[in-house]
Design a protein around this motif. Sequence first.
Motif, PDB file in Angstrom:
ATOM      1  N   PRO A  51      32.782   6.028  36.362  1.00 54.74           N
ATOM      2  CA  PRO A  51      31.500   6.793  36.703  1.00 54.74           C
ATOM      3  C   PRO A  51      32.078   7.886  37.634  1.00 54.74           C
TER       4      PRO A  51
ATOM      5  N   MET B  67      24.738  13.356  38.108  1.00 55.06           N
ATOM      6  CA  MET B  67      24.099  13.849  37.017  1.00 55.06           C
ATOM      7  C   MET B  67      24.068  15.340  36.821  1.00 55.06           C
TER       8      MET B  67
ATOM      9  N   ALA C 200      27.306  16.331  35.436  1.00 58.03           N
ATOM     10  CA  ALA C 200      27.432  15.939  34.045  1.00 58.03           C
ATOM     11  C   ALA C 200      26.642  16.889  33.251  1.00 58.03           C
TER      12      ALA C 200
ATOM     13  N   LEU D 108      19.519  14.533  30.269  1.00 55.79           N
ATOM     14  CA  LEU D 108      20.178  13.394  30.456  1.00 55.79           C
ATOM     15  C   LEU D 108      19.242  12.412  30.786  1.00 55.79           C
TER      16      LEU D 108
ATOM     17  N   GLY E  73      18.521   9.072  28.239  1.00 53.40           N
ATOM     18  CA  GLY E  73      18.894   7.721  28.918  1.00 53.40           C
ATOM     19  C   GLY E  73      17.403   6.910  28.586  1.00 53.40           C
TER      20      GLY E  73
ATOM     21  N   ILE F  80      22.204   6.853  26.112  1.00 52.30           N
ATOM     22  CA  ILE F  80      23.316   6.379  27.194  1.00 52.30           C
ATOM     23  C   ILE F  80      22.724   5.798  28.439  1.00 52.30           C
TER      24      ILE F  80
ATOM     25  N   PRO G 242      23.276   5.553  32.474  1.00 50.86           N
ATOM     26  CA  PRO G 242      24.181   5.807  33.737  1.00 50.86           C
ATOM     27  C   PRO G 242      24.354   4.696  34.548  1.00 50.86           C
TER      28      PRO G 242
ATOM     29  N   ARG H 200      22.210   8.464  39.834  1.00 47.65           N
ATOM     30  CA  ARG H 200      22.847   8.232  38.629  1.00 47.65           C
ATOM     31  C   ARG H 200      24.271   8.858  38.371  1.00 47.65           C
TER      32      ARG H 200
ATOM     33  N   TYR I 261      27.741   8.974  35.742  1.00 47.97           N
ATOM     34  CA  TYR I 261      28.130   8.912  34.417  1.00 47.97           C
ATOM     35  C   TYR I 261      29.710   8.979  34.305  1.00 47.97           C
TER      36      TYR I 261
ATOM     37  N   PRO J  34      30.020   8.012  27.855  1.00 45.97           N
ATOM     38  CA  PRO J  34      28.636   8.261  27.485  1.00 45.97           C
ATOM     39  C   PRO J  34      28.491   9.853  27.329  1.00 45.97           C
ATOM     40  N   LEU J  35      29.133  10.685  28.119  1.00 41.71           N
ATOM     41  CA  LEU J  35      29.052  12.047  27.961  1.00 41.71           C
ATOM     42  C   LEU J  35      29.380  12.399  26.749  1.00 41.71           C
TER      43      LEU J  35
END
Length: 112
Positions: free
Chosen positions: A16, A20, A23, A34, A38, A43, A45, A53, A55, A59-60
């Motif tokens: 990670p 946020m 990302a 995002l 979520g 996804i 985080p 959060r 990432y 998941p991105l």
Amino acid sequence: MTADDSLGRLDDDSYPAYTMGRAAEMLGTTQGFLRAIGEARLITPLRPEDGHRRYSRSPLRIAARARELVDHGTPIEAACRIVMLEVRLEEAQRVNAEYRRAAAEVHPRTAA
């Protein structure tokens, strides 16, 4: 942990590494997007001790696919469902290919 260990983690798709804000910037979207995906459980985080959060790249990539669908007019809830199904299909195809390889090793075809 050494500096080399920390740098090696950047190659890990599940590490990670991104906040946020970063990302959202990378995806060209908003933090609200995002949060929405979520909440739809597309996804999840990670939340380290600081509570923010974070990432990873894996998941991105999923979020980027959802954004692509939304950008083409698909409602966010539908986009999340589509992406979830695409991920499940990809995994099923991968497992099927593994079974086929294993079966081919056990029962190789004989030349005529």
